[in-house]
Design an enzyme around this catalytic site. Structure first.
Site, PDB file in Angstrom:
ATOM      1  N   ARG A 116       0.850  -1.197   0.000  1.00  0.00           N
ATOM      2  CA  ARG A 116       0.000   0.000   0.000  1.00  0.00           C
ATOM      3  C   ARG A 116       0.880   1.240   0.000  1.00  0.00           C
ATOM      4  O   ARG A 116       0.594   2.229  -0.658  1.00  0.00           O
ATOM      5  CB  ARG A 116      -0.950   0.013   1.203  1.00  0.00           C
ATOM      6  CG  ARG A 116      -1.693   1.347   1.341  1.00  0.00           C
ATOM      7  CD  ARG A 116      -2.818   1.331   2.359  1.00  0.00           C
ATOM      8  NE  ARG A 116      -2.521   0.578   3.561  1.00  0.00           N
ATOM      9  CZ  ARG A 116      -1.776   1.008   4.571  1.00  0.00           C
ATOM     10  NH1 ARG A 116      -1.176   2.195   4.518  1.00  0.00           N
ATOM     11  NH2 ARG A 116      -1.597   0.253   5.644  1.00  0.00           N
ATOM     12  N   ASP A 141      -7.946  18.602 -14.463  1.00  0.00           N
ATOM     13  CA  ASP A 141      -8.187  17.257 -14.978  1.00  0.00           C
ATOM     14  C   ASP A 141      -7.796  17.268 -16.452  1.00  0.00           C
ATOM     15  O   ASP A 141      -8.458  17.909 -17.284  1.00  0.00           O
ATOM     16  CB  ASP A 141      -9.662  16.884 -14.796  1.00  0.00           C
ATOM     17  CG  ASP A 141      -9.969  15.463 -15.231  1.00  0.00           C
ATOM     18  OD1 ASP A 141      -9.259  14.927 -16.100  1.00  0.00           O
ATOM     19  OD2 ASP A 141     -10.950  14.882 -14.714  1.00  0.00           O
ATOM     20  N   TYR A 172     -17.387  16.218 -15.175  1.00  0.00           N
ATOM     21  CA  TYR A 172     -17.880  14.845 -15.251  1.00  0.00           C
ATOM     22  C   TYR A 172     -18.900  14.563 -14.143  1.00  0.00           C
ATOM     23  O   TYR A 172     -18.744  15.023 -13.002  1.00  0.00           O
ATOM     24  CB  TYR A 172     -16.682  13.896 -15.136  1.00  0.00           C
ATOM     25  CG  TYR A 172     -17.015  12.457 -14.887  1.00  0.00           C
ATOM     26  CD1 TYR A 172     -17.884  11.760 -15.720  1.00  0.00           C
ATOM     27  CD2 TYR A 172     -16.456  11.771 -13.812  1.00  0.00           C
ATOM     28  CE1 TYR A 172     -18.196  10.432 -15.483  1.00  0.00           C
ATOM     29  CE2 TYR A 172     -16.749  10.442 -13.574  1.00  0.00           C
ATOM     30  CZ  TYR A 172     -17.625   9.776 -14.408  1.00  0.00           C
ATOM     31  OH  TYR A 172     -17.927   8.466 -14.175  1.00  0.00           O
ATOM     32  N   LYS A 177      -8.714   5.881 -19.316  1.00  0.00           N
ATOM     33  CA  LYS A 177      -9.025   6.377 -20.646  1.00  0.00           C
ATOM     34  C   LYS A 177      -7.804   6.297 -21.564  1.00  0.00           C
ATOM     35  O   LYS A 177      -7.284   5.222 -21.818  1.00  0.00           O
ATOM     36  CB  LYS A 177      -9.577   7.792 -20.527  1.00  0.00           C
ATOM     37  CG  LYS A 177     -10.662   7.972 -19.445  1.00  0.00           C
ATOM     38  CD  LYS A 177     -11.842   7.039 -19.577  1.00  0.00           C
ATOM     39  CE  LYS A 177     -13.041   7.421 -18.724  1.00  0.00           C
ATOM     40  NZ  LYS A 177     -12.833   7.389 -17.273  1.00  0.00           N
TER      41      LYS A 177
END
Length: 379
Positions: free
Chosen positions: A46, A170, A98, A195
């Site tokens: 982690r 973004d 978004y 994406k």
């Protein structure tokens, strides 16, 4: 290095232990520490994993930042970015972001004590007028989702910094191939790596890059503490995808411009939203800060024509959410990606029920245009 070389050789591009030209998948949760309290480089996955570290180093290189951070999704990355600010902080946010970001803001962050003012971030006067004494950040998408609006990143950064706020961009739609927000003045840049960066519709991931060492230390602490990290297998796949980002984005850019020219001459199309659309303010700003106009395009049909009929008639353009893969996708934001936004707010922000968003893939352009033509014929 130039871009097409940097995506292959940038960051940590080979395995430091074996010399393998692809960093292996270090599928481990923990690491053998030979000395108690010795401060090992690797202790728990982690906190750090060599495969994830290679991806993080690469995206930092591509975005010209200090450090990169990989998350289990773009939304996990966005949430972690906001978490680095104190509750009670105020943010200015784009009014056509978004739908998932809208949902995060309204159902998670606002109840946690953060406040937001939604504005058109392409309107500098609106950004400045929304500033408050406790404004800590301006958050924008450029180009935005789904209307492809382009904000002047350098100008917005100047306003934000004048008021002691950070600019968060973004950059998912543009990708580092077409645009680099950090050199333009942004402080934090993020991506849904699901994406274009991965590019093959087989991974869900998020990436964040920061400019300063101070933000890098803070982001690393919150990434480890919240724990929404990207696993080693997905980190490997995203890095593999990035190696072809240059050749893919060139094809996306070219195909999308050809689709734009086809739609611009189609009398069944009422409006087109695309940074490469001459005669628009978005185009003028895009020419200043982008090297290409990207693979996304939205358009509205003429009144009375059915968006449902159109999107259900395409064959190569798959009716699906997401974007940025090698295959072409089509969707209706009002029903799909932005369905979580109340209709009155969507309409107020220009997201009409008839709006269609397409992610243009890298198929042969003649086949894509033929697919659109046969779908228009069904209307």
């Amino acid at each position: 290095m130039n871009f097409n070389s940097k995506v292959i050789h940038g960051g940590i591009s080979e395995d430091e232990f074996t010399g393998a030209v692809n960093v292996p998948i270090y599928q481990t949760s923990t690491y053998h520490q030979k000395v108690l309290g010795g401060g090992p480089k690797w202790e728990y996955s982690r906190t750090g994993n060599p495969t994830r570290a290679a991806l993080e180093s690469l995206i930092a290189d591509l975005e010209e930042g200090t450090a990169g951070f990989a998350f289990g999704s773009g939304m996990a990355g966005i949430h972690t970015v906001f978490a680095t600010f104190e509750p009670g902080s105020h943010f200015i946010i784009g009014n056509d972001v978004y739908g998932g970001t809208f949902r995060l803001v309204n159902t998670v962050l606002k109840p946690a004590g953060y406040t937001f003012t939604e504005v058109d971030t392409a309107d500098l006067a609106a950004v400045e007028s929304a500033m408050q004494p406790n404004t800590r950040g301006v958050y924008l998408e450029s180009p935005s989702n789904p209307l492809l609006h382009v904000s002047d990143i350098a100008a917005v950064a100047e306003v934000a910094h004048r008021y002691g706020a950070k600019l968060i961009v973004d950059n998912t739609f543009a990708t580092p191939y077409n645009q680099n927000p950090l050199p333009l003045g942004a402080d934090i840049v993020l991506h849904s790596a699901t994406k274009y960066l991965n590019g093959h519709s087989d991974v869900v991931a998020g990436l964040v890059v920061v400019k300063t060492d101070e933000d890098a230390e803070k982001m690393g602490f919150f990434q480890n503490t919240i724990g929404g990290v990207l696993g080693p297998q997905d980190s490997f796949l995203v890095q593999r995808g990035i190696k072809t980002l240059g050749v893919r984005m060139r094809a996306h850019n070219e195909n999308t411009h050809a689709v734009y020219e086809y739609l611009a001459n189609n009398d069944k199309v009422a409006k087109i939203f695309y940074p490469g659309h001459p005669g628009t303010e978005d185009h003028e700003v895009a020419k200043k800060q982008m090297r290409g106009f990207g693979g996304m395009l939205s358009f509205e049909l003429q009144p009375g024509l059915s968006a449902k009929t159109f999107v259900e008639s395409t064959k190569l353009f798959a009716l699906a959410e997401s974007l940025g893969g090698i295959e072409s996708l089509i969707e209706v934001p009002a029903v799909m990606t932005h369905g979580s936004i109340p209709r009155e707010i969507r309409l107020q922000n220009g997201i009409a029920d008839e709006l269609i968003r397409i992610s243009v893939g890298v198929e042969d352009i003649e086949d894509l245009l033929a697919d659109l033509a046969q779908a228009f014929a069904k209307l």
